[in-house]
Scaffold this motif. Structure first.
Motif, short mmCIF file in Angstrom:
data_model
loop_
_atom_site.label_atom_id
_atom_site.label_comp_id
_atom_site.label_asym_id
_atom_site.label_seq_id
_atom_site.Cartn_x
_atom_site.Cartn_y
_atom_site.Cartn_z
N MET A 1 3.20 -5.44 5.10
CA MET A 1 4.58 -4.61 4.61
C MET A 1 4.12 -3.15 4.22
O MET A 1 2.99 -2.89 4.04
CB MET A 1 3.81 -5.00 2.86
CG MET A 1 5.57 -4.87 1.64
SD MET A 1 5.90 -5.47 0.51
CE MET A 1 5.55 -7.13 1.34
N ALA A 2 5.29 -2.65 4.00
CA ALA A 2 4.96 -0.71 4.68
C ALA A 2 4.54 -0.82 2.69
O ALA A 2 4.54 -1.43 2.55
CB ALA A 2 5.69 -0.20 5.19
N PRO A 3 3.21 0.07 2.68
CA PRO A 3 3.24 1.10 1.37
C PRO A 3 3.94 1.80 1.08
O PRO A 3 4.83 2.44 1.70
CB PRO A 3 1.95 2.18 1.98
CG PRO A 3 1.70 1.56 3.22
CD PRO A 3 2.40 0.85 3.95
N ARG A 4 4.27 1.37 -0.52
CA ARG A 4 5.08 2.28 -0.74
C ARG A 4 4.35 3.33 -2.05
O ARG A 4 3.23 3.18 -2.95
CB ARG A 4 6.31 1.39 -2.16
CG ARG A 4 5.62 0.82 -2.83
CD ARG A 4 6.90 0.27 -3.96
NE ARG A 4 7.11 -0.76 -2.65
CZ ARG A 4 8.19 -1.20 -3.29
NH1 ARG A 4 9.01 -1.83 -5.08
NH2 ARG A 4 9.05 -2.37 -2.64
N ALA A 24 6.48 -5.04 -6.83
CA ALA A 24 5.44 -5.03 -5.25
C ALA A 24 4.99 -6.80 -4.86
O ALA A 24 4.60 -7.66 -4.26
CB ALA A 24 4.08 -4.26 -5.34
N ALA A 25 3.80 -7.20 -6.36
CA ALA A 25 3.52 -8.56 -6.26
C ALA A 25 4.56 -9.24 -6.21
O ALA A 25 4.03 -10.37 -5.26
CB ALA A 25 2.43 -8.72 -7.28
N VAL A 42 -1.23 -6.51 -2.33
CA VAL A 42 -0.51 -5.52 -3.31
C VAL A 42 -1.05 -4.79 -3.68
O VAL A 42 -0.24 -3.44 -4.03
CB VAL A 42 -0.77 -6.54 -4.53
CG1 VAL A 42 -0.08 -6.24 -6.19
CG2 VAL A 42 -0.64 -7.86 -4.32
N ALA A 43 -2.09 -4.59 -4.20
CA ALA A 43 -2.76 -2.82 -4.01
C ALA A 43 -1.76 -1.85 -2.41
O ALA A 43 -0.66 -0.75 -3.01
CB ALA A 43 -3.59 -2.17 -4.00
N ARG A 44 -2.25 -2.11 -1.68
CA ARG A 44 -1.14 -1.65 -0.59
C ARG A 44 0.06 -1.33 -0.68
O ARG A 44 0.70 -0.33 -0.77
CB ARG A 44 -1.69 -2.30 0.76
CG ARG A 44 -1.19 -2.11 2.25
CD ARG A 44 -1.43 -2.24 3.04
NE ARG A 44 -3.18 -2.76 3.61
CZ ARG A 44 -3.59 -4.01 3.39
NH1 ARG A 44 -2.49 -5.20 3.17
NH2 ARG A 44 -4.26 -3.74 3.08
N ALA A 45 0.66 -2.53 -0.97
CA ALA A 45 2.92 -2.65 -0.85
C ALA A 45 3.02 -1.37 -1.98
O ALA A 45 3.62 -0.61 -2.39
CB ALA A 45 2.51 -3.93 -1.23
N ALA A 46 2.09 -1.14 -3.16
CA ALA A 46 2.64 -0.69 -4.43
C ALA A 46 1.85 1.05 -4.29
O ALA A 46 1.98 1.66 -4.70
CB ALA A 46 1.70 -1.65 -5.34
N GLY A 47 0.98 1.15 -3.29
CA GLY A 47 0.24 2.62 -2.92
C GLY A 47 -0.54 2.51 -4.35
O GLY A 47 -0.86 4.06 -4.52
N VAL A 48 -1.37 1.35 -4.92
CA VAL A 48 -2.80 2.20 -5.48
C VAL A 48 -3.50 1.94 -5.03
O VAL A 48 -4.01 0.98 -3.80
CB VAL A 48 -2.29 1.86 -6.54
CG1 VAL A 48 -0.18 2.08 -7.35
CG2 VAL A 48 -1.80 0.10 -6.80
N SER A 49 -4.69 2.38 -5.18
CA SER A 49 -5.77 1.30 -5.40
C SER A 49 -6.13 0.05 -5.55
O SER A 49 -5.82 -0.42 -6.89
CB SER A 49 -7.03 2.06 -5.63
OG SER A 49 -7.24 1.65 -7.29
N THR A 50 -7.40 -0.64 -5.45
CA THR A 50 -7.73 -2.22 -5.70
C THR A 50 -8.27 -2.13 -6.91
O THR A 50 -8.47 -2.98 -7.89
CB THR A 50 -8.73 -2.83 -4.91
OG1 THR A 50 -7.55 -2.99 -3.41
CG2 THR A 50 -8.71 -3.92 -5.13
#
Length: 225
Positions: A1-4, A24-25, A42-50
């Motif tokens: 899934m592409a980051p956003r 995103a989750a 989920v972090a990658r999909a949302a564009g945030v850090s874990t």
């Protein structure tokens, strides 16, 4: 899934960022299922850090429960706007069903609902949230059926609670079908079958079924003899 990216011309507030993460989750749960969901996905999909994700949610169960609550609250808000004009009971029931069955991303919604129901059956901490959302949906449909019955528009063939449970069980079955077989049940077919069932259970003697594009009447159904 592409980051956003969560930046949209300005810094988001903490609440906006949290809501974006939850949405995103929901997409991730639909793709991977609950058991295979990873926080880093989920972090990658949302564009945030874990790390930021773990700041908001201590466990995966908490994240999934909150993600489903967010998705359900989004849908309930759509219904609230839709029903603000207080349409007549049958039109209200049609609007509730159509808003669900003809929505964009229906299969994603169905897959998330099935995943959350399955997880709630195994994980006690998630059951309360699942029950709360289901109760809100039940209340919307029951109020509609009761209003129509009290106004003499509906003549239920059995008790109002039984009618509502039959309708919701039918909708749940359609959602399971859509989630498991993308080539089978469609949203248009789900809407049509649900309204036919409602008309029969409520002895409502006529309703117009939209055509395949949902843009106009195709036929008038009559209650079963």
């Amino acid at each position: 899934m592409a980051p956003r990216s969560l930046r949209v011309g300005r810094d988001l507030t903490a609440e906006e960022r949290r809501t974006a993460v939850l949405r995103a989750a929901v997409e991730c749960v639909a793709v991977t299922g609950y058991d295979n969901l990873r926080l880093r996905d989920v972090a990658r999909a949302a564009g945030v850090s874990t790390g930021l994700l773990q700041h908001y949610f201590e466990t995966r169960d908490e994240l999934v429960a909150e993600a489903f609550r967010q998705a359900s609250e989004d849908l309930l808000q759509e219904w609230s706007v839709l029903l603000a004009s207080n349409p007549p009971p049958w039109e209200r029931l049609d609007a509730l069903v159509s808003q669900l069955a003809l929505r964009d991303g229906l299969r994603t919604h169905c897959m998330v609902w099935v995943e959350f129901a399955t997880a709630s059956a195994r994980i006690a901490s998630m059951r309360e949230g699942f029950r709360a959302i289901y109760d809100k949906w039940y209340a919307l449909v029951r109020e509609t059926v009761e209003d129509g019955t009290n106004a003499g528009i509906f003549t239920p063939v059995t008790s109002v609670p039984d009618v509502v449970e039959l309708l919701l069980n039918h909708i749940d079955g359609c959602e399971l079908n859509i989630a498991s077989d993308p080539e089978g049940m469609t949203g248009v077919r789900m809407r049509e079958l649900t309204l036919r069932l409602a008309a029969t259970l409520l002895q409502y003697d006529g309703y117009e079924v939209a055509d395949a594009a949902g843009s106009g009447p195709r036929e008038v159904a009559r209650s079963a003899p």
